[in-house]
Design a protein around this motif. Structure first.
Motif, mmCIF file in Angstrom:
data_model
loop_
_atom_site.group_PDB
_atom_site.id
_atom_site.type_symbol
_atom_site.label_atom_id
_atom_site.label_comp_id
_atom_site.label_asym_id
_atom_site.label_seq_id
_atom_site.Cartn_x
_atom_site.Cartn_y
_atom_site.Cartn_z
ATOM 1 N N ALA A 183 0.811 -1.221 0.000
ATOM 2 C CA ALA A 183 0.000 0.000 0.000
ATOM 3 C C ALA A 183 0.843 1.270 0.000
ATOM 4 O O ALA A 183 0.295 2.375 0.044
ATOM 5 N N ALA A 184 2.169 1.110 -0.035
ATOM 6 C CA ALA A 184 3.097 2.252 0.039
ATOM 7 C C ALA A 184 2.871 3.055 1.315
ATOM 8 O O ALA A 184 2.904 4.290 1.311
ATOM 9 N N GLU A 185 2.644 2.329 2.428
ATOM 10 C CA GLU A 185 2.375 2.983 3.706
ATOM 11 C C GLU A 185 3.311 2.499 4.808
ATOM 12 O O GLU A 185 3.022 2.664 6.001
ATOM 13 N N TYR A 186 4.439 1.923 4.424
ATOM 14 C CA TYR A 186 5.326 1.350 5.443
ATOM 15 C C TYR A 186 6.036 2.440 6.236
ATOM 16 O O TYR A 186 6.607 3.374 5.671
ATOM 17 N N ARG A 187 6.006 2.290 7.573
ATOM 18 C CA ARG A 187 6.762 3.144 8.474
ATOM 19 C C ARG A 187 7.366 2.242 9.556
ATOM 20 O O ARG A 187 6.667 1.418 10.136
ATOM 21 N N SER A 188 8.652 2.454 9.830
ATOM 22 C CA SER A 188 9.275 1.690 10.905
ATOM 23 C C SER A 188 8.800 2.224 12.248
ATOM 24 O O SER A 188 8.109 3.259 12.324
ATOM 25 N N GLU A 189 9.164 1.549 13.328
ATOM 26 C CA GLU A 189 8.739 1.971 14.658
ATOM 27 C C GLU A 189 9.230 3.378 14.993
ATOM 28 O O GLU A 189 8.578 4.105 15.745
ATOM 29 N N ASP A 190 10.379 3.752 14.436
ATOM 30 C CA ASP A 190 10.882 5.094 14.703
ATOM 31 C C ASP A 190 10.565 6.078 13.579
ATOM 32 O O ASP A 190 11.175 7.139 13.464
ATOM 33 N N GLY A 191 9.602 5.706 12.723
ATOM 34 C CA GLY A 191 9.081 6.647 11.742
ATOM 35 C C GLY A 191 9.772 6.702 10.407
ATOM 36 O O GLY A 191 9.450 7.554 9.568
ATOM 37 N N VAL A 192 10.705 5.795 10.147
ATOM 38 C CA VAL A 192 11.401 5.797 8.855
ATOM 39 C C VAL A 192 10.505 5.171 7.789
ATOM 40 O O VAL A 192 9.960 4.084 7.984
ATOM 41 N N GLU A 193 10.358 5.863 6.656
ATOM 42 C CA GLU A 193 9.564 5.349 5.550
ATOM 43 C C GLU A 193 10.423 4.434 4.662
ATOM 44 O O GLU A 193 11.616 4.667 4.500
ATOM 45 N N ALA A 194 9.798 3.405 4.105
ATOM 46 C CA ALA A 194 10.479 2.527 3.154
ATOM 47 C C ALA A 194 9.489 2.120 2.081
ATOM 48 O O ALA A 194 8.287 1.963 2.356
ATOM 49 N N TYR A 195 9.976 1.954 0.852
ATOM 50 C CA TYR A 195 9.098 1.662 -0.278
ATOM 51 C C TYR A 195 9.605 0.458 -1.065
ATOM 52 O O TYR A 195 10.803 0.343 -1.324
ATOM 53 N N ALA A 196 8.687 -0.419 -1.415
ATOM 54 C CA ALA A 196 8.986 -1.492 -2.357
ATOM 55 C C ALA A 196 8.531 -0.999 -3.718
ATOM 56 O O ALA A 196 7.368 -1.142 -4.076
ATOM 57 N N ARG A 197 9.432 -0.358 -4.468
ATOM 58 C CA ARG A 197 9.017 0.329 -5.686
ATOM 59 C C ARG A 197 8.284 -0.595 -6.657
ATOM 60 O O ARG A 197 7.326 -0.190 -7.315
ATOM 61 N N ALA A 198 8.750 -1.845 -6.742
ATOM 62 C CA ALA A 198 8.081 -2.781 -7.653
ATOM 63 C C ALA A 198 6.707 -3.185 -7.145
ATOM 64 O O ALA A 198 5.877 -3.673 -7.906
ATOM 65 N N GLY A 199 6.470 -2.978 -5.844
ATOM 66 C CA GLY A 199 5.185 -3.408 -5.287
ATOM 67 C C GLY A 199 4.328 -2.282 -4.791
ATOM 68 O O GLY A 199 3.318 -2.497 -4.132
#
Length: 373
Positions: A183-199
Motif C-alpha cells: 500500500a506504500a504505507e510502510y513506516r518503521s517503529e521510529d518513523g522511517v519510511e520505506a518503499y517497495a518500488r516494484a510493489g
C-alpha cells in the motif's frame, strides 16, 4: 447460487517424467482452465519433493499469466518463513505491474509451524476426537504433524531454506509489513519510511491460507483479509478454521464481510469406476509425504495397485483417502457442494493429481461443465 470454482496446482511430476514437462503441463492446464471457466489458478510452494515441481510461485505465476489472458493467477501459498516481507511484496508487485488486476498473493506460515510442532512433542498426548459427519460432510479424526515437522529431516530442510542463525519471522508482523509495503504505507517503529518500488500501490489481492482456527485464521480475520481453509490438507480441522476466521473478522476497506475459500482433493472421470482407478496412486503419494520422504513422483495406477499395504500404512493415510472426492462429474460436484454449504465458503478450490496429464485436464474439464451447468 453457484460459487466460483478455482484450481490449486502443484505441478506434479509423474513417475518416469521430469520437472520441465511438469511445468509445461501446468502452463497448458492453466490455458485450458481459463477456457473451462475457472476463476483462479493458484500454484503451490513445495521444497525437497521429487514429485512436485512448483517450488517458487512467483516464477511460475509469471509464466502462467503470460500464457493466459484473464484468469486470476496466484500463490497457494508463499511460505512466509523463508522470505522477507520486502522480497514478497516486490515479487508480487512486479507481477501486478506486468499483469494488472490478475494477481493473488496467498500467504502461509512455514517455519513458525515447526517451532510449534517441537513444543507439541513435549506435551502429554491427548486422545484425538472421533470422526463425525456434519450435515453430510465427513470430518475425520485429526492427524498430528508434530512428529513429522519436528523430525531431524525437517531440521535439515529448515537450515537449507533459511540463512544461518535466522529465526522464523513473527507471522502477524510479517503480514502487516507486506500489506504496508503493497500500500506504500510502510513506516518503521521510529518513523522511517520505506518503499517497495516494484510493489508500490498495487492491486494485488492478499489471501491467508490456514488449516486450523489458530494463528492464520486469526490473522486473516483481524485484518479483514480473505481466507482459504485447507480441507485437502487437514480435513479434520476445516470447520474450526472457518469458525476461527469468522470469529476474528474485522471489516476492512477491501472486505466488509468475511470472504472464504475451501479446498478439496478431487479426481473426476466419466464414471465412478474409472475415477477410482485414476485415483489409486493417491494413497501411496500421501504416504510418502507423511513419512517425511517428500512427495514421490506420482505412480501409475498399476504401480500403486502392486504395493503391499500394512495396517500402519493405511492408518497413516486414512483421513486423506476418506476425504478425497473421487467419481463421476455428478458425484464429485455433489460432494463439493456439500463441502461448500457446510463451510459457507464463497469459492471452492480444487486440486487434482493423476499420473497422465491428459487425465488431469479431462478431470478439470468434466468438473467445470457439471459445476456451471
Amino acid at each position: 447460487m453457484t460459487v466460483p470454482l478455482c484450481i490449486l496446482d502443484l505441478s506434479p511430476v509423474p513417475a518416469g517424467g521430469g520437472v520441465a514437462a511438469a511445468l509445461r503441463n501446468s502452463v497448458d492446464l492453466a490455458r485450458r482452465a481459463e477456457e473451462f471457466g475457472y476463476h483462479r489458478y493458484w500454484v503451490a510452494e513445495h521444497h525437497f519433493a521429487a514429485g512436485v515441481a512448483s517450488s517458487h510461485p512467483a516464477l511460475l505465476i509469471a509464466q502462467i499469466a503470460a500464457a493466459t489472458s484473464h484468469i486470476r493467477v496466484g500463490s497457494g501459498a508463499v511460505q512466509t518463513g523463508h522470505q522477507t516481507a520486502l522480497s514478497i511484496a516486490e515479487q508480487f508487485g512486479l507481477l501486478d505491474a506486468l499483469y494488472p488486476g490478475r494477481i493473488d498473493l496467498g500467504l502461509g506460515r512455514s517455519g513458525q509451524r515447526r517451532v510449534e510442532a517441537i513444543a507439541e512433542l513435549g506435551r502429554p498426548p491427548v486422545a484425538p476426537p472421533e470422526a463425525r459427519v456434519v450435515d453430510g460432510l465427513l470430518i475425520p479424526r485429526p492427524f498430528s504433524f508434530a512428529k513429522l515437522i519436528g523430525s531431524p529431516r525437517f531440521a535439515v530442510y529448515a537450515s537449507l531454506l533459511q540463512q544461518e542463525g535466522a529465526l522464523p519471522p513473527d507471522f502477524p508482523a510479517q503480514v502487516d509489513e507486506i500489506l504496508a509495503l503493497l500500500a506504500a504505507e510502510y513506516r518503521s517503529e521510529d518513523g522511517v519510511e520505506a518503499y517497495a518500488r516494484a510493489g508500490e500501490a498495487t492491486d494485488v489481492e492478499v489471501w491467508v491460507l490456514g488449516s486450523s482456527g489458530g494463528e492464520s485464521a486469526r490473522v486473516a480475520g483481524a485484518r479483514g483479509l480473505p481466507f482459504a481453509a485447507n480441507y485437502h490438507v487437514s480435513p479434520a480441522t476445516v470447520l474450526e478454521a472457518a469458525e476461527g476466521y469468522r470469529a476474528a473478522f474485522q471489516p476492512s476497506a477491501g472486505n466488509a464481510a468475511p470472504r472464504m475459500m475451501v479446498s478439496a482433493d478431487v479426481v473426476v472421470a466419466s464414471d465412478d469406476e474409472e475415477a477410482r482407478r485414476l485415483a489409486t496412486p493417491y494413497a501411496l503419494w500421501v504416504r510418502s509425504i507423511r513419512l517425511g520422504e517428500g512427495a514421490i513422483p506420482y505412480p501409475t495406477p498399476e504401480q500403486a495397485a502392486a504395493y503391499a499395504w500394512s495396517d500402519e500404512d493405511r492408518e497413516l493415510v486414512a483421513d486423506r483417502l476418506a476425504t478425497q472426492f473421487v467419481g463421476s462429474p455428478q458425484t464429485v460436484a455433489e460432494q463439493l457442494r456439500t463441502l461448500q454449504r457446510v463451510t459457507g465458503a464463497d469459492e471452492v478450490l480444487v486440486t487434482t493429481i493423476t499420473h497422465d496429464h491428459a487425465d488431469r485436464v479431462h478431470s478439470f474439464e468434466l468438473l467445470a461443465k457439471e459445476w456451471y451447468a
